[in-house]
Design an enzyme around this catalytic site. Structure first.
Site, PDB file in Angstrom:
ATOM      1  N   ASP A 203       3.035 -92.191 -34.555  1.00 11.73           N
ATOM      2  CA  ASP A 203       4.383 -91.768 -34.160  1.00 11.73           C
ATOM      3  C   ASP A 203       4.956 -92.683 -33.079  1.00 11.73           C
ATOM      4  OD1 ASP A 203       6.399 -89.484 -34.143  1.00 11.73           O
ATOM      5  OD2 ASP A 203       5.833 -89.478 -32.031  1.00 11.73           O
ATOM      6  N   GLU A 245       5.400 -95.758 -37.501  1.00 15.23           N
ATOM      7  CA  GLU A 245       6.759 -95.240 -37.432  1.00 15.23           C
ATOM      8  C   GLU A 245       7.515 -96.052 -36.392  1.00 15.23           C
ATOM      9  OE1 GLU A 245       9.860 -91.824 -36.239  1.00 15.23           O
ATOM     10  OE2 GLU A 245       8.129 -92.268 -35.015  1.00 15.23           O
TER      11      GLU A 245
HETATM   12  C1  NOJ Z   1       9.274 -89.032 -34.482  1.00 13.97           C
HETATM   13  C2  NOJ Z   1       9.022 -87.767 -35.232  1.00 13.97           C
HETATM   14  O1  NOJ Z   1       9.246 -87.982 -36.604  1.00 13.97           O
HETATM   15  C3  NOJ Z   1       9.946 -86.714 -34.667  1.00 13.97           C
HETATM   16  O2  NOJ Z   1       9.905 -85.538 -35.428  1.00 13.97           O
HETATM   17  C4  NOJ Z   1       9.593 -86.479 -33.224  1.00 13.97           C
HETATM   18  O3  NOJ Z   1      10.519 -85.578 -32.646  1.00 13.97           O
HETATM   19  C5  NOJ Z   1       9.580 -87.779 -32.427  1.00 13.97           C
HETATM   20  N1  NOJ Z   1       8.925 -88.859 -33.108  1.00 13.97           N
HETATM   21  C6  NOJ Z   1       8.892 -87.595 -31.085  1.00 13.97           C
HETATM   22  O4  NOJ Z   1       7.507 -87.441 -31.278  1.00 13.97           O
END
Ligand code: NOJ
Ligand code: CA
Length: 544
Positions: A203, A245
């Site tokens: 993430d 991500e």
């Molecule tokens: C990306 C995630 O997809 C999202 O749902 C989240 O709020 C943020 N990162 C923070 O972790």
């Protein structure tokens, strides 16, 4: 030869599941791990190779689990570590991989590290987070959760200092200049990898390190740390993956693949809004443009491509003008918007028009990369814009037309969120049981598309070339891998289209549409014509 050694993730179909939303096994109104296990056969039948599960860890749920209070447990609502082990075992039995979120950048403010950090300046945890006496450092870093946060700094009364956070104030950023933090995360990885997990969707990776005078994204020091995680993985495990991500332009995602020594996979964010633009405008140019901006990536690394996910449909990677256009077209009501995006699901975005839903999927699968399907989109589920934050796209999965859509046997009032029961999207009509029976359902048509995509590795591994560039109402893309050729022709408009193609390299080959299983004639040395129905498409295998 490459095909023989292709790692599993290169030609994989991913399925994103929110355990909370999938199936409740113990009547408390909240989906859980045993519930997901009971639906693995359904997921397998869809043609999926890998399940990505959203955070399952103990959490105060200020960000639906992306605010972790304990990296080594399972949220009691979802089950136990034993349940998780069973999930992995049952998934592997079916040849399904499982990856989970690795939330590196931040913890919950309820995490014991943060509690110790704020309470005691002499604690070893003080330096686990990013503290400052002032709130003016790193002023070039943007605010991501624009609708709720006013600063990336929040004052903590207990510490008498400000702490840094890129997301909600309840999610303090970890300090990756502290080697102890890096070591902690390695231990977290080890814990879940030893349990048998097949990898991580990492993430928010661009934000690990902060430096004055930069926007604090994609810094070289961040890449060094990520490479060290990859090295750890490679040294100790085989066949496991890291998926990045990084919501960035393709050229800025490229370094996340390193020389094949950082991430195995990375999401391709910017192509996603452009698929919606192309279908609304009836114009292939946005897709061609973004693909022209997409660099080649190292061998054995792969893009992850998607139409929707659990977040808002992000419009960060478009121009201001395009963003306004997307909002006007796809989010006419203010409630449909969130931060720089649109909080709606695939089917409502595409007017619940099956032709457009299938076209969008066929277009996605025609691109290089590994597609991810967001749970529920395969049956055309709707959304609930009256729920706060991104919860409107995280409602219970619709299994059948019984009470609670077959998601749970709890009282409807006890569900973590109401099932969708409005108009055309009501679970009475839109549900798995119904869809499975109907040969023309979106579900069955998606199953067929997935099957074709998977059995023709040219889609995932091949080169691509855009054709018919003057005929912008259609996207025509020729995929080539070794001696296989698939010509994908997609009509982005609600009108019939006559395409004329020059295919000198393929003269003499016979075209066979993999979707309808129909012969389309031979490619001649002059012009080859194709007739496309409104929002229709062909995937034509061209062979001798
Ligand atoms: C990306 C995630 O997809 C999202 O749902 C989240 O709020 C943020 N990162 C923070 O972790
Ligand atoms: Ca439950």
């Amino acid at each position: 030869m490459k095909a023989v050694h292709t790692p599993w993730y290169m030609n994989a179909i991913f399925y994103e599941v929110h355990i909370r939303a999938y199936r409740d096994s113990n009547r408390d109104g909240i989906g859980d791990i045993p519930g997901l296990i009971s639906k693995l056969d359904y997921i397998k039948d869809l043609g999926v190779d890998c399940i990505w599960i959203l955070p399952i860890y103990p959490s105060p749920l200020k960000d639906d689990g992306y605010d972790i209070a304990d990296y080594y447990g399972v949220l009691p609502d979802y089950g136990t570590l034993e349940d998780f082990k069973t999930l992995i075992k049952e998934a592997h039995k079916r040849d399904l991989h499982v990856i989970a979120d690795l939330v590196l950048n931040h913890t919950s403010d309820q995490h014991p590290w943060f509690q110790a950090s704020r309470s005691d300046p002499n604690s070893k945890y003080r330096d686990y987070y990013v503290w400052s006496d002032t709130d003016d450092k790193y002023s070039e870093a943007r605010i991501i959760f624009l609708d709720t946060e006013v600063s990336n700094w929040t004052f903590d009364e207990k510490a008498g200092m400000y702490y840094w956070h890129r997301f909600y104030a309840s999610q303090p950023d970890l300090n990756y200049d502290n080697p102890a933090v890096i070591e902690e995360m390695r231990q977290v990885m080890k814990f879940w990898l030893d349990m048998g997990i097949d990898g991580f969707r990492a993430d928010a990776v661009p934000y690990l390190i902060e430096r004055e005078g930069t926007n604090c994204e994609n810094l070289p020091e961040t890449h060094q740390i990520l490479k060290s995680f990859r090295a750890y993985l490679d040294e100790n495990y085989e066949g496991k993956i890291l998926l990045a991500e990084a919501n960035q332009w393709p050229e800025d995602v490229l370094p996340y693949f390193g020389d094949g020594d950082e991430f195995h996979m990375g999401f391709h964010f910017p192509v996603m809004p452009r698929i919606f633009m192309a279908i609304r405008k009836g114009d292939a140019s946005p897709i061609r443009w973004i693909m022209s901006q997409t660099p080649d990536i190292p061998e054995d690394t792969q893009w992850c491509i998607f139409l929707r996910n659990h977040d808002e449909l992000t419009l960060e990677m478009v121009t201001e003008e395009e963003r306004q256009w997307m909002w006007a077209e796809y989010a006419p009501l203010p409630r449909m918007r969130l931060n720089l995006g649109i909080r709606r699901r695939l089917a409502p975005l595409l007017d619940n028009d099956q032709r457009k839903i299938l076209l969008a999927n066929a277009l996605l699968y025609a691109l290089p990369g590994a597609p991810i399907i967001y749970y529920g989109d395969e049956i055309g589920m709707g959304d609930n814009i009256w729920l706060p934050d991104r919860n409107g796209v995280r409602t219970p999965m619709q299994w059948n037309d019984h009470t609670n859509a077959g998601f749970s046997e709890a009282n409807p009032e006890e569900l973590y969120a109401p099932v969708i029961d409005t108009d055309e999207f009501t679970y009475r009509k839109v549900n798995v049981e119904q869809a499975a029976k109907d040969p023309d359902s979106t579900l069955n048509k998606m199953r067929a598309l997935i099957k074709i995509r998977k059995s023709n590795p040219v889609f995932a591994l091949g080169d691509y070339r855009f054709l018919a560039e003057n005929h912008t109402e259609c996207l025509v893309i020729l995929r080539t891998y070794q001696d296989q050729h698939i010509l994908c022709a997609l009509n982005l408009t609600d009108r019939q289209q006559e395409l004329t193609l020059h295919l000198p390299d393929l003269v003499g080959k016979r075209m066979h549409d993999l979707v309808s299983d129909k012969y389309h004639g031979r490619i001649t040395s002059t012009e080859t014509s194709l007739h496309l129905e409104p929002y229709g498409f062909f995937w034509l295998v061209c062979q001798d």
